[in-house]
Design an enzyme around this catalytic site. Structure first.
Site, PDB file in Angstrom:
ATOM      1  N   SER A   1     121.512  25.791  67.634  1.00 43.58           N
ATOM      2  CA  SER A   1     121.810  26.997  68.560  1.00 43.58           C
ATOM      3  C   SER A   1     123.200  26.821  68.507  1.00 43.58           C
ATOM      4  O   SER A   1     123.982  25.769  68.472  1.00 43.58           O
ATOM      5  CB  SER A   1     121.128  27.004  70.005  1.00 43.58           C
TER       6      SER A   1
ATOM      7  N   TYR B   1     118.358  22.890  77.753  1.00 45.56           N
ATOM      8  CA  TYR B   1     118.299  23.353  76.412  1.00 45.56           C
ATOM      9  C   TYR B   1     119.506  22.909  75.695  1.00 45.56           C
ATOM     10  O   TYR B   1     118.993  22.572  74.525  1.00 45.56           O
ATOM     11  CB  TYR B   1     118.222  24.999  76.502  1.00 45.56           C
TER      12      TYR B   1
HETATM   13  N1  NAP Z   1     116.604  34.213  70.290  1.00 46.71           N
HETATM   14  C1  NAP Z   1     118.017  33.444  70.363  1.00 46.71           C
HETATM   15  O1  NAP Z   1     118.898  34.096  70.845  1.00 46.71           O
HETATM   16  C2  NAP Z   1     118.297  31.947  69.916  1.00 46.71           C
HETATM   17  C3  NAP Z   1     119.900  31.628  69.908  1.00 46.71           C
HETATM   18  C4  NAP Z   1     119.907  30.287  69.624  1.00 46.71           C
HETATM   19  C5  NAP Z   1     118.692  29.530  68.896  1.00 46.71           C
HETATM   20  N2  NAP Z   1     117.607  29.856  68.718  1.00 46.71           N
HETATM   21  C6  NAP Z   1     116.782  29.062  68.524  1.00 46.71           C
HETATM   22  O2  NAP Z   1     115.733  29.643  67.310  1.00 46.71           O
HETATM   23  C7  NAP Z   1     114.554  29.118  67.196  1.00 46.71           C
HETATM   24  C8  NAP Z   1     113.686  30.319  67.337  1.00 46.71           C
HETATM   25  O3  NAP Z   1     113.637  30.914  68.768  1.00 46.71           O
HETATM   26  P1  NAP Z   1     113.006  32.538  68.792  1.00 46.71           P
HETATM   27  O4  NAP Z   1     114.284  33.404  69.357  1.00 46.71           O
HETATM   28  O5  NAP Z   1     112.270  32.963  67.727  1.00 46.71           O
HETATM   29  O6  NAP Z   1     112.200  32.142  70.026  1.00 46.71           O
HETATM   30  P2  NAP Z   1     110.766  32.721  70.055  1.00 46.71           P
HETATM   31  O7  NAP Z   1     110.551  34.285  69.944  1.00 46.71           O
HETATM   32  O8  NAP Z   1     110.499  32.487  71.657  1.00 46.71           O
HETATM   33  O9  NAP Z   1     109.827  31.825  69.385  1.00 46.71           O
HETATM   34  C9  NAP Z   1     109.920  30.256  69.671  1.00 46.71           C
HETATM   35  C10 NAP Z   1     108.570  30.131  68.940  1.00 46.71           C
HETATM   36  O10 NAP Z   1     108.337  28.633  69.123  1.00 46.71           O
HETATM   37  C11 NAP Z   1     107.054  28.283  69.097  1.00 46.71           C
HETATM   38  N3  NAP Z   1     106.790  27.210  70.123  1.00 46.71           N
HETATM   39  C12 NAP Z   1     107.003  26.835  71.257  1.00 46.71           C
HETATM   40  N4  NAP Z   1     106.520  25.635  71.686  1.00 46.71           N
HETATM   41  C13 NAP Z   1     105.976  25.172  70.638  1.00 46.71           C
HETATM   42  C14 NAP Z   1     105.278  24.052  70.382  1.00 46.71           C
HETATM   43  N5  NAP Z   1     105.220  23.055  71.405  1.00 46.71           N
HETATM   44  N6  NAP Z   1     104.746  23.792  69.237  1.00 46.71           N
HETATM   45  C15 NAP Z   1     104.898  24.755  68.045  1.00 46.71           C
HETATM   46  N7  NAP Z   1     105.418  25.865  68.427  1.00 46.71           N
HETATM   47  C16 NAP Z   1     105.945  26.016  69.607  1.00 46.71           C
HETATM   48  C17 NAP Z   1     106.559  29.540  70.126  1.00 46.71           C
HETATM   49  O11 NAP Z   1     105.182  29.778  69.859  1.00 46.71           O
HETATM   50  P3  NAP Z   1     104.213  30.519  71.230  1.00 46.71           P
HETATM   51  O12 NAP Z   1     104.659  31.917  70.600  1.00 46.71           O
HETATM   52  O13 NAP Z   1     102.966  30.089  70.754  1.00 46.71           O
HETATM   53  O14 NAP Z   1     104.635  30.271  72.445  1.00 46.71           O
HETATM   54  C18 NAP Z   1     107.133  30.655  69.367  1.00 46.71           C
HETATM   55  O15 NAP Z   1     106.566  30.991  68.430  1.00 46.71           O
HETATM   56  C19 NAP Z   1     114.402  28.295  68.460  1.00 46.71           C
HETATM   57  O16 NAP Z   1     114.689  26.930  68.083  1.00 46.71           O
HETATM   58  C20 NAP Z   1     115.629  28.660  69.384  1.00 46.71           C
HETATM   59  O17 NAP Z   1     116.185  27.685  70.489  1.00 46.71           O
HETATM   60  C21 NAP Z   1     117.236  31.062  69.537  1.00 46.71           C
END
Ligand code: NAP
Length: 273
Positions: free
Chosen positions: A120, A133
């Site tokens: 991130s 985080y």
């Molecule tokens: N969105 C942003 O703005 C942003 C910015 C910077 C970095 N990121 C990074 O990008 C990545 C994806 O995030 P996203 O934005 O797509 O978020 P998201 O929509 O909340 O997706 C996160 C996913 O991680 C899964 N997860 C959570 N705990 C888990 C576990 N213990 N084992 C397996 N899976 C698990 C969740 O599953 P469930 O649906 O079952 O809970 C969900 O499918 C993350 O690493 C996040 O830190 C996101």
């Protein structure tokens, strides 16, 4: 972002084992080249089952890449976030990825494959309330650097992807958790940090409309996963490109001022109760 990446990789002709935590999500993500597997990266038995699935691949496919994408975010000041929530964020955002990497590296050694860690912009700069985080993401960046240097002589690549704001459910969930968290604060904590939490919630709400789409993010992640000569780091979105560069150029005191200036417009006009 994970679902969009699975779809993007399938479109590019790869067979994707997509980790999901519920059968409803499994059915939602399933498509011809996307095979859902029930996987919570903090549950060793589920990682073992995935290893067994790969070992038993009827079609003898090689594992080409591991994309460590799972993540959770809970915003709260360092002083107030309960320790068990610190541990939960590190369990998912750091130790889960290390467990997955250890479990799947034998296959990647065999194929000359690749680990792609989704970090991130928070892996480079820690804004207020992002202590847990960003702490886990900074650690993931460091682990990725060590791993890349360990694996280079063995022909396994390690790539880091640093998204800025992306329109996914993460921000919405984070906002709900942050609101609930403010309610659980003691009166003195709320006096100290209530305005800051409200500013963070307001800022995150504005991210939900300004961020890039999950599909656009997936294109970058798929490029990082499949490029013949990948870069060491990829950013997603202009905000991430600018912020990661600023962290290299500016002294800490100036970064403090940039962080405060970014947040200032989001503070409530009146102090919350
Ligand atoms: N969105 C942003 O703005 C942003 C910015 C910077 C970095 N990121 C990074 O990008 C990545 C994806 O995030 P996203 O934005 O797509 O978020 P998201 O929509 O909340 O997706 C996160 C996913 O991680 C899964 N997860 C959570 N705990 C888990 C576990 N213990 N084992 C397996 N899976 C698990 C969740 O599953 P469930 O649906 O079952 O809970 C969900 O499918 C993350 O690493 C996040 O830190 C996101």
């Amino acid at each position: 972002m994970g679902a969009a990446t699975a779809h993007e990789l399938a479109q590019r002709g790869y067979h994707v084992l997509a980790g999901v935590r519920s059968s409803a999500d499994a059915e939602a993500i399933r498509e011809e080249q996307v095979e859902p597997v029930i996987l919570d990266i903090t549950i060793p038995e589920q990682i073992d089952a995935l290893v067994a699935r790969i070992e038993a691949d009827a079609q003898g496919r090689k594992l080409r890449a591991l994309v460590n994408n799972a993540g959770i975010a809970v915003n709260a000041p360092v002083e107030t976030l309960p320790l068990e929530q610190w541990r939960r964020q590190f369990d998912v955002n750091l130790f889960g990825h290390i467990a997955m990497t250890q479990a799947l590296l034998p296959f990647l050694h065999h194929s000359g494959g690749r680990v792609v860690n989704i970090s991130s912009v928070g892996g480079k700069v820690a804004m207020p309330t992002y202590g847990a985080y960003a702490g886990a993401k900074f650690a993931l960046e460091a682990v990725s650097d060590a791993l890349r240097r360990e694996l280079a002589p063995h022909g396994v690549q390690v790539v880091v992807v640093e998204p800025g704001g992306v329109q996914t459910s993460m921000t919405g969930h984070g906002i709900e958790r942050a609101k609930a968290f403010v309610q659980e604060m003691s009166p003195i904590q709320r006096r100290r940090y209530g305005s800051l939490m409200q500013a963070i919630i307001n800022q995150a709400t504005s991210f939900t409309t300004r961020g890039v789409t999950a599909e656009a993010a997936a294109v970058v992640i798929a490029d990082a996963t499949t490029a013949p000569k990948p870069r060491i780091r990829y950013t997603i979105g202009r905000d991430a490109a600018v912020m990661t560069r600023l962290t290299r150029l500016l002294p800490d005191a100036l970064l403090d001022r940039v962080s405060a200036a970014n947040l200032r417009p989001h503070f409530p006009k009146t102090q919350p109760d």
